[in-house]
Scaffold this motif. Structure first.
Motif, PDB file in Angstrom:
ATOM      1  N   TYR A   4      -8.850   0.510  11.801  1.00  0.00           N
ATOM      2  CA  TYR A   4      -8.928   1.202  13.085  1.00  0.00           C
ATOM      3  C   TYR A   4      -9.540   0.269  14.100  1.00  0.00           C
ATOM      4  N   ALA A   5      -8.802  -0.060  15.160  1.00  0.00           N
ATOM      5  CA  ALA A   5      -9.206  -1.117  16.073  1.00  0.00           C
ATOM      6  C   ALA A   5     -10.518  -0.814  16.773  1.00  0.00           C
ATOM      7  N   LYS A  72      -2.893   0.858  18.219  1.00  0.00           N
ATOM      8  CA  LYS A  72      -4.258   0.944  17.690  1.00  0.00           C
ATOM      9  C   LYS A  72      -4.282   1.460  16.263  1.00  0.00           C
ATOM     10  N   ILE A  73      -3.483   2.490  15.970  1.00  0.00           N
ATOM     11  CA  ILE A  73      -3.508   3.101  14.634  1.00  0.00           C
ATOM     12  C   ILE A  73      -2.343   2.629  13.772  1.00  0.00           C
ATOM     13  N   THR A  74      -1.626   1.577  14.231  1.00  0.00           N
ATOM     14  CA  THR A  74      -0.477   1.022  13.503  1.00  0.00           C
ATOM     15  C   THR A  74       0.528   2.122  13.172  1.00  0.00           C
ATOM     16  N   ALA A  75       1.002   2.803  14.199  1.00  0.00           N
ATOM     17  CA  ALA A  75       1.909   3.932  14.006  1.00  0.00           C
ATOM     18  C   ALA A  75       3.320   3.668  14.529  1.00  0.00           C
ATOM     19  N   HIS A  76       3.575   2.478  15.087  1.00  0.00           N
ATOM     20  CA  HIS A  76       4.914   2.174  15.575  1.00  0.00           C
ATOM     21  C   HIS A  76       5.865   1.968  14.400  1.00  0.00           C
ATOM     22  N   LEU A  77       7.069   2.520  14.518  1.00  0.00           N
ATOM     23  CA  LEU A  77       8.056   2.396  13.460  1.00  0.00           C
ATOM     24  C   LEU A  77       8.764   1.045  13.553  1.00  0.00           C
ATOM     25  N   GLY A  78       9.231   0.564  12.438  1.00  0.00           N
ATOM     26  CA  GLY A  78       9.958  -0.694  12.402  1.00  0.00           C
ATOM     27  C   GLY A  78      10.768  -0.795  11.122  1.00  0.00           C
ATOM     28  N   VAL A  79      11.679  -1.754  11.088  1.00  0.00           N
ATOM     29  CA  VAL A  79      12.508  -1.988   9.909  1.00  0.00           C
ATOM     30  C   VAL A  79      11.964  -3.203   9.169  1.00  0.00           C
ATOM     31  N   ASP A  80      11.532  -3.000   7.947  1.00  0.00           N
ATOM     32  CA  ASP A  80      10.952  -4.098   7.175  1.00  0.00           C
ATOM     33  C   ASP A  80      11.712  -4.356   5.877  1.00  0.00           C
ATOM     34  N   ALA A  81      12.993  -3.947   5.834  1.00  0.00           N
ATOM     35  CA  ALA A  81      13.778  -4.121   4.610  1.00  0.00           C
ATOM     36  C   ALA A  81      13.923  -5.599   4.255  1.00  0.00           C
ATOM     37  N   LEU A  82      14.106  -6.455   5.262  1.00  0.00           N
ATOM     38  CA  LEU A  82      14.264  -7.881   5.002  1.00  0.00           C
ATOM     39  C   LEU A  82      12.924  -8.572   4.777  1.00  0.00           C
ATOM     40  N   LEU A 196      -1.541  -4.244  25.954  1.00  0.00           N
ATOM     41  CA  LEU A 196      -1.823  -5.663  25.704  1.00  0.00           C
ATOM     42  C   LEU A 196      -3.129  -5.843  24.948  1.00  0.00           C
ATOM     43  N   TYR A 197      -4.137  -5.070  25.331  1.00  0.00           N
ATOM     44  CA  TYR A 197      -5.436  -5.123  24.652  1.00  0.00           C
ATOM     45  C   TYR A 197      -5.279  -4.810  23.171  1.00  0.00           C
ATOM     46  N   ARG A 198      -4.503  -3.769  22.861  1.00  0.00           N
ATOM     47  CA  ARG A 198      -4.294  -3.385  21.468  1.00  0.00           C
ATOM     48  C   ARG A 198      -3.418  -4.391  20.735  1.00  0.00           C
ATOM     49  N   MET A 199      -2.456  -5.001  21.423  1.00  0.00           N
ATOM     50  CA  MET A 199      -1.631  -6.038  20.804  1.00  0.00           C
ATOM     51  C   MET A 199      -2.476  -7.242  20.400  1.00  0.00           C
ATOM     52  N   VAL A 200      -3.367  -7.643  21.308  1.00  0.00           N
ATOM     53  CA  VAL A 200      -4.253  -8.773  21.007  1.00  0.00           C
ATOM     54  C   VAL A 200      -5.128  -8.436  19.803  1.00  0.00           C
ATOM     55  N   GLN A 201      -5.683  -7.231  19.767  1.00  0.00           N
ATOM     56  CA  GLN A 201      -6.516  -6.821  18.636  1.00  0.00           C
ATOM     57  C   GLN A 201      -5.722  -6.847  17.336  1.00  0.00           C
ATOM     58  N   ALA A 202      -4.485  -6.319  17.370  1.00  0.00           N
ATOM     59  CA  ALA A 202      -3.659  -6.296  16.168  1.00  0.00           C
ATOM     60  C   ALA A 202      -3.320  -7.713  15.711  1.00  0.00           C
ATOM     61  N   ILE A 215       3.797  -2.680  12.416  1.00  0.00           N
ATOM     62  CA  ILE A 215       4.485  -1.401  12.232  1.00  0.00           C
ATOM     63  C   ILE A 215       3.777  -0.572  11.170  1.00  0.00           C
ATOM     64  N   VAL A 216       4.157   0.696  11.101  1.00  0.00           N
ATOM     65  CA  VAL A 216       3.497   1.637  10.210  1.00  0.00           C
ATOM     66  C   VAL A 216       3.683   1.218   8.757  1.00  0.00           C
ATOM     67  N   SER A 217       2.619   1.373   7.993  1.00  0.00           N
ATOM     68  CA  SER A 217       2.645   1.019   6.578  1.00  0.00           C
ATOM     69  C   SER A 217       3.403   2.065   5.790  1.00  0.00           C
ATOM     70  N   HIS A 218       3.987   1.628   4.669  1.00  0.00           N
ATOM     71  CA  HIS A 218       4.701   2.549   3.781  1.00  0.00           C
ATOM     72  C   HIS A 218       3.830   3.005   2.623  1.00  0.00           C
ATOM     73  N   GLU A 219       2.530   2.724   2.724  1.00  0.00           N
ATOM     74  CA  GLU A 219       1.644   3.120   1.640  1.00  0.00           C
ATOM     75  C   GLU A 219       1.636   4.631   1.458  1.00  0.00           C
ATOM     76  N   ALA A 220       1.669   5.376   2.564  1.00  0.00           N
ATOM     77  CA  ALA A 220       1.647   6.839   2.471  1.00  0.00           C
ATOM     78  C   ALA A 220       2.899   7.356   1.767  1.00  0.00           C
ATOM     79  N   GLU A 221       4.064   6.761   2.095  1.00  0.00           N
ATOM     80  CA  GLU A 221       5.298   7.182   1.449  1.00  0.00           C
ATOM     81  C   GLU A 221       5.241   6.913  -0.051  1.00  0.00           C
ATOM     82  N   GLU A 222       4.690   5.773  -0.416  1.00  0.00           N
ATOM     83  CA  GLU A 222       4.591   5.435  -1.830  1.00  0.00           C
ATOM     84  C   GLU A 222       3.667   6.399  -2.553  1.00  0.00           C
ATOM     85  N   GLU A 223       2.582   6.793  -1.893  1.00  0.00           N
ATOM     86  CA  GLU A 223       1.649   7.739  -2.509  1.00  0.00           C
ATOM     87  C   GLU A 223       2.310   9.098  -2.710  1.00  0.00           C
ATOM     88  N   VAL A 224       3.065   9.540  -1.695  1.00  0.00           N
ATOM     89  CA  VAL A 224       3.759  10.826  -1.807  1.00  0.00           C
ATOM     90  C   VAL A 224       4.775  10.787  -2.937  1.00  0.00           C
TER      91      VAL A 224
END
Length: 236
Positions: A4-5, A72-82, A196-202, A215-224
């Protein structure tokens, strides 16, 4: 893996509290204005003529501010298949390249947001098509533009002297009949600056190894999925 930033510092906690409180305030005001309009329309056969425009402004603010909050909370969606097919080092390199691209885009967006907002506030936009090379002090002052229905707030009249009537003698001053457009438009540079502030922090967290990507982590999906599989085995 993400954090959490800005949780550690006092300034970070203040910013976090402000963001969360501001988003809650926007949601609350949207709900309140909409509810009041529904009651007035169906019970009293009346309405707040400015209600819809205010809700649209608040919703636009919520979306713009929410973009920064999602970083800030890493909630943006993205494609990470590759990227998930790459080794750990490759994933880290791709995350850094993505962060660099986002920072460049954010800087360009900051210039665009300021250049769009500035004339409505009687401020000079930047010069240069891509990179700012100075300020255009001869740009037209568009602070006379007003919203369609939102009434002017009397406690904001002091803004007329530094925007609408800047450079004119007092006997020639004009006055806004409705809320000036630069007030809702002010969220553009503010939200992009927060983004921009949050991008720099990330980006810093990725460099430090405290975060894997933007982008959002898939850890929650794996746990479910794991819980669902365990539950299925228990039923058998």
């Amino acid at each position: 893996m993400s954090s959490y930033a800005g949780e550690g510092s006092k300034l970070g906690r203040i910013i976090n509290s402000f963001e969360e409180g501001f988003i809650a305030l926007l949601l609350g005001l949207m709900t309140l204005v909409t509810f009041a309009n529904v009651v007035l329309r169906y019970v009293f056969n009346s309405s707040l003529i400015w209600g819809q425009e205010v809700v649209l402004i608040l919703f636009a603010w919520l979306v713009l501010f929410g973009i920064a909050f999602a970083f800030k909370i890493t909630a943006h969606l993205g494609v990470d298949a590759l990227t998930n097919m790459l080794p750990r080092r490759g994933q880290r390199i791709m995350a850094l390249l993505s962060a660099a691209a986002c920072l460049i885009y954010g800087l360009l967006l900051m210039k665009g947001a300021w250049d769009y907002f500035a004339p409505f506030a009687g401020l000079p936009p930047t010069e240069g098509r891509v990179l700012p090379t100075g300020f255009d002090t001869g740009a037209r002052n568009n602070s006379f533009y007003m919203t369609d229905q939102v009434p002017m707030l009397e406690w904001l009249r002091w803004l007329e002297a530094i925007t609408l009537n800047k450079g004119f003698p007092e006997d020639q001053w004009e006055h806004w009949e409705k809320l000036p457009r630069f007030i809702p438009y002010a969220m553009l540079p503010v939200a992009v600056a927060m983004m921009l502030y949050r991008m720099v922090q990330a980006t810093v967290r990725i460099v430090q190894g405290k975060q894997d990507s933007l982008i959002v982590s898939h850890e929650a999906e794996e746990e479910v999925a794991a819980v669902a599989a365990t539950h299925g085995e228990e039923q058998k």
